[in-house]
Design an enzyme around this catalytic site. Structure first.
Site, PDB file in Angstrom:
ATOM      1  N   HIS A 168      44.777  37.712  43.314  1.00 28.49           N
ATOM      2  CA  HIS A 168      46.125  37.136  43.261  1.00 28.49           C
ATOM      3  C   HIS A 168      47.057  38.114  42.537  1.00 28.49           C
ATOM      4  CE1 HIS A 168      46.530  35.077  39.036  1.00 28.49           C
ATOM      5  NE2 HIS A 168      45.790  36.147  38.938  1.00 28.49           N
ATOM      6  N   CYS A 209      50.046  41.500  35.266  1.00 30.22           N
ATOM      7  CA  CYS A 209      49.667  40.474  36.252  1.00 30.22           C
ATOM      8  C   CYS A 209      50.508  40.585  37.520  1.00 30.22           C
ATOM      9  CB  CYS A 209      49.828  39.071  35.675  1.00 30.22           C
ATOM     10  SG  CYS A 209      48.756  38.772  34.266  1.00 30.22           S
ATOM     11  N   HIS A 245      45.169  41.899  41.566  1.00 29.10           N
ATOM     12  CA  HIS A 245      43.961  41.957  40.738  1.00 29.10           C
ATOM     13  C   HIS A 245      43.195  40.677  41.068  1.00 29.10           C
ATOM     14  CE1 HIS A 245      46.668  39.490  38.276  1.00 29.10           C
ATOM     15  NE2 HIS A 245      45.597  39.021  37.684  1.00 29.10           N
ATOM     16  N   HIS A 301      39.911  37.476  39.909  1.00 26.07           N
ATOM     17  CA  HIS A 301      39.136  36.753  38.896  1.00 26.07           C
ATOM     18  C   HIS A 301      37.919  36.070  39.513  1.00 26.07           C
ATOM     19  CE1 HIS A 301      42.261  37.195  35.858  1.00 26.07           C
ATOM     20  NE2 HIS A 301      43.160  36.780  36.728  1.00 26.07           N
ATOM     21  N   ASP A 321      37.428  31.004  48.160  1.00 25.74           N
ATOM     22  CA  ASP A 321      36.444  32.018  47.755  1.00 25.74           C
ATOM     23  C   ASP A 321      36.571  33.283  48.604  1.00 25.74           C
ATOM     24  OD1 ASP A 321      34.279  33.038  46.282  1.00 25.74           O
ATOM     25  OD2 ASP A 321      32.905  32.503  47.904  1.00 25.74           O
ATOM     26  N   HIS A 322      36.620  34.419  47.914  1.00 23.38           N
ATOM     27  CA  HIS A 322      36.791  35.726  48.561  1.00 23.38           C
ATOM     28  C   HIS A 322      38.086  35.774  49.381  1.00 23.38           C
ATOM     29  CE1 HIS A 322      32.711  36.360  47.218  1.00 23.38           C
ATOM     30  NE2 HIS A 322      32.806  37.627  47.525  1.00 23.38           N
ATOM     31  N   GLU A 359      40.228  30.746  34.175  1.00 22.38           N
ATOM     32  CA  GLU A 359      40.641  32.004  34.803  1.00 22.38           C
ATOM     33  C   GLU A 359      39.849  33.167  34.210  1.00 22.38           C
ATOM     34  OE1 GLU A 359      44.939  33.544  36.099  1.00 22.38           O
ATOM     35  OE2 GLU A 359      44.512  33.945  33.998  1.00 22.38           O
TER      36      GLU A 359
END
Lengths: 141, 141, 141, 141, 141, 141
Positions: free
Chosen positions: E17, E36, E42, E44, E82-83, E129
């Site tokens: 994100h 950010c 980047h 998480h 996810d991914h 996070e």
């Protein structure tokens, strides 16, 4: 590029067991194994770390696809052990004391060959019985 | 069956310490050790992992009874260190800087002999000072 | 959009303390506080969770910038407590028993006002003294 | 006193990446890398453990000041990788598949020389991609 | 027996994100969101805790089968997130800042109805996070 | 000073169990409980968090001595449950399905009265069955 790296996959299984030597009587089992010898069993959330040694492939960057390693662990370890009784339900533990030490050696024996199919070799097995106790095995004599 | 496994027992102790070299003056200690040299001490929840190498016994499945290992750690490490001041209260730390490096070597020295009574040998000491810092020691020169 | 969310920032500090009531004699302190009353101090890796209640801002998506919350915790809690002696070095703990219960209340008192500057309110403080012991405080009577 | 200890510092960085081999077409990348090949990237909270081997200094009790080790990791690893895209933003990863295996080797290459300035040598790099997957590298061929 | 218990299922997803407000220029985004806001993203390892309130069924002892809860989380949260890239790949995050605060509210919105089919109600969503930052949401205004 | 704080003590026990409704036949049990209904049992490392509400005592700084809370948990929960079979060995679980939901309610029932002796009240029980599943109970209807 023949640099060796060690990749590790974590897995988990929940099983019942007891520590009981059938060559000993009740009193001796209680003396040696204490509450771990409870007739009616007890159990654990076992946590397993499987470490494989190999070189990153030039095309994939992978030593061995973690998905393949995870599938091997599922087939050879989680299927036979998860939600099972280690003393009663696992053919390859029959006749062996269900200690973490013996379990880790037998898990090695189950995984060693399937991993050889992948240009890699099994390097280490770590098995946590509780957050305070774990055993490592590196194969060999 | 002479297969070697490595069993690890985790233990914990909460202690105060400071880093302070008595051969240096105040300014030099502050320069080298920073806030770790605070006169009035600070402290940590230390987490200790003691790893012992041996072969599973045919009758018990144990390399060494984890209960015995836990008792040795309690007697030789937790009793003298838990809720203590590492600089003032621990005879075998006198005259040594209370760094994690020195502490892990002295913990090895305390545990090496008692474990030899069990057909096993001490293999490694890991000591966590915080979640971000830990030290391993494998004995020897 | 006035939906309320609760954001939490974790912080850590390493400090020495002892439990000691100056109105009691040595024997009574030892009887009540046991090894926690050791004259020469002991210490902990304290872990702090600070929870703030507010509504996500339409422009930032933030209830309160975690960086600001982290800076407030650094200034008002980590600076005065990290690598310090809770009984000797912290003005706002003077005259109070250095129990986790009292510490969590005083941490609340330090943080309540600075957070009010951010269109948010302090909701909870959790303080871990060890992995087995922690205390929560929600303010108020 | 030439006893060797191994000190480890933990660090963390949050980064985006994808697994993509530019010599393969879309279909082949999808077949080999599955969801890890998502065009629009995904990401991880990477956790890094850097282990350095050395002897405790007689004056400091330190093998190497953890603060210095932490500063080296910040400068050479966290600065270039944290909140970055491993495929696009990191010069020393260009032309390499952004697998954990390749990443751990390149992190070794960044850290090896700076640590040599400290009478210590880099011993191991461990990199966690998730709680279930990690890779160790010990250098050499 | 109408006793209320709260069952929680943990799940995980790895996503990319960035924090970016399209109504602001580059400089303002950089000023407010810092690293950010990196153009190239980047990511998480998000950890999600979903808490459901209900009464244990007399025949099953279950408030709601954890397997069903896990399947709902997989279908409505893990599959779409996810991914993936939270800004680009997730229809129900379009037009919203991809902050943890906004994400936790939208996850609630996805899960609230499916859980109502089970004689239970969604009680809380917690989303980590990083190990230092998490957000809780309990629904409502 | 009547400020209310919430103190929590963590404990652990390792037990065997199975999910089995004796009013159902084999097929129905298998259909509802799947692998959790294995005749030969499975087991878990249960982790218990007991939260007590009270005010810090002016003389001790304690809401309730954590040592006393730990002793109560040992006597009423660990002794009857650790290294036991939850279906067979625990009188107060007889006739109840050994689900985490039912277990957490019965643990509350065991602890509620002993804690009332301490000017405190039981506030919450949290029980982790695995790292992915846990149940909270706050008493009452």
């Amino acid at each position: 590029m023949e640099k060796k790296v060690y990749i590790t996959r974590r897995a988990r299984f929940n099983a019942a067991h007891k520590l009981w030597n059938p060559r000993w009587d009740e009193q001796k089992n209680q003396e040696i194994f204490g509450k771990c010898s409870n007739h009616n069993w007890h159990g654990h959330n076992y946590e397993l770390h499987v470490t494989v040694k190999g070189s990153p492939n030039i095309d994939t960057g992978y030593c061995m696809d973690m998905k393949d390693l995870s599938d091997i662990i599922k087939e050879f370890i989680e299927e036979p052990l998860d939600h099972k009784n280690l003393n009663l339900d696992v053919p390859w533990m029959h006749g062996k004391l269900a200690s973490t030490e013996n379990l880790v050696i037998e898990i090695w024996n189950q995984l060693e060959d399937p991993i050889l199919n992948y240009d890699c070799e099994l390097h280490a097995i770590r098995l946590y019985e509780t957050e305070n106790n774990y055993v490592d095995y590196y194969g060999g004599q």
